[in-house]
Design an enzyme around this catalytic site. Structure first.
Site, mmCIF file in Angstrom:
data_model
loop_
_atom_site.group_PDB
_atom_site.id
_atom_site.type_symbol
_atom_site.label_atom_id
_atom_site.label_comp_id
_atom_site.label_asym_id
_atom_site.label_seq_id
_atom_site.Cartn_x
_atom_site.Cartn_y
_atom_site.Cartn_z
ATOM 1 N N ASP A 179 -2.313 1.065 7.514
ATOM 2 C CA ASP A 179 -1.479 0.879 6.325
ATOM 3 C C ASP A 179 -1.108 -0.590 6.122
ATOM 4 O OD1 ASP A 179 -1.164 3.664 5.408
ATOM 5 O OD2 ASP A 179 -0.154 3.940 7.324
ATOM 6 N N ASP A 230 0.882 -1.166 0.000
ATOM 7 C CA ASP A 230 0.000 0.000 0.000
ATOM 8 C C ASP A 230 0.922 1.219 0.000
ATOM 9 O OD1 ASP A 230 -2.268 1.685 0.286
ATOM 10 O OD2 ASP A 230 -1.936 1.756 2.455
ATOM 11 N N GLU A 240 -1.335 -1.437 -4.723
ATOM 12 C CA GLU A 240 -2.547 -0.652 -4.950
ATOM 13 C C GLU A 240 -2.281 0.424 -5.998
ATOM 14 O OE1 GLU A 240 -5.207 2.265 -2.274
ATOM 15 O OE2 GLU A 240 -5.010 0.235 -1.473
#
Length: 180
Positions: A138, A7, A66
């Site tokens: 996160d 991420d 992502e």
């Protein structure tokens, strides 16, 4: 198969490593790479070095990251894209196949709907991986990316296997949907 989920973020980049055997997912590790205030090149180097270290430590078989969404602030979007680029460079430098998923796809894959809140993603990641505690936001997002890839990988293989037959019938797959 070990999957590394990322991420990306300029201040905090989350990572999560899971193992997939059949349909069973097992937690291996997760955490964050934090960049200290400094110049942009220094922060990007921290992300690049951090992801490289994670790859060396956990030896994943593949990776998923992502995708960047377009933010209200174009400058923030550009900075996030650069952080993402640093992470992708570390992944491809290690010869890993890299899959990309939108936040919507990750939320759908983990929670079941794309409008899920961060807390819902954290809760489902904890449940799906049988974690004793709730991962940070996160780290949970990164684990969610890895989980999404674990579930999507089988679908992509199945579609790839039947694609020649579909093509003969004049059908094809675009953006995950069957079209004629």
């Amino acid at each position: 198969m070990k999957i590394l989920g990322i991420d990306p973020g300029l201040r905090t980049t989350g990572f999560g490593v899971i193992h997939k055997q059949g349909s069973k997912l097992t937690y291996i590790a997760s955490g964050t790479i934090k960049t200290v205030e400094g110049t942009l090149p220094e922060r990007l180097k921290t992300i690049l070095s951090g992801v490289t270290e994670i790859i060396q430590t956990y030896q994943p078989d593949c990776a998923a990251i992502e995708k960047v969404f377009v933010n209200v602030n174009p400058q923030s979007t550009l900075l996030l894209g650069q952080a993402r680029g640093a992470a992708i460079c570390a992944l491809v430098q290690a010869d890993l196949n890299v899959a990309e998923y939108t936040a919507l796809q990750v939320k759908q894959g983990v929670v079941g709907h794309g409008k899920a809140k961060k807390e819902q993603v954290q809760d489902m990641v904890q449940r799906l991986l049988s974690l004793s505690g709730t991962p940070s936001s996160d780290a949970a997002d990164a684990l969610g990316v890895a989980i999404c890839h674990a579930h999507s990988g089988d679908t992509l293989k199945t579609l790839g296997a039947i694609a020649p037959e579909l093509a003969k019938k004049g059908l094809r797959v675009r953006a995950g949907r069957l079209i004629g």
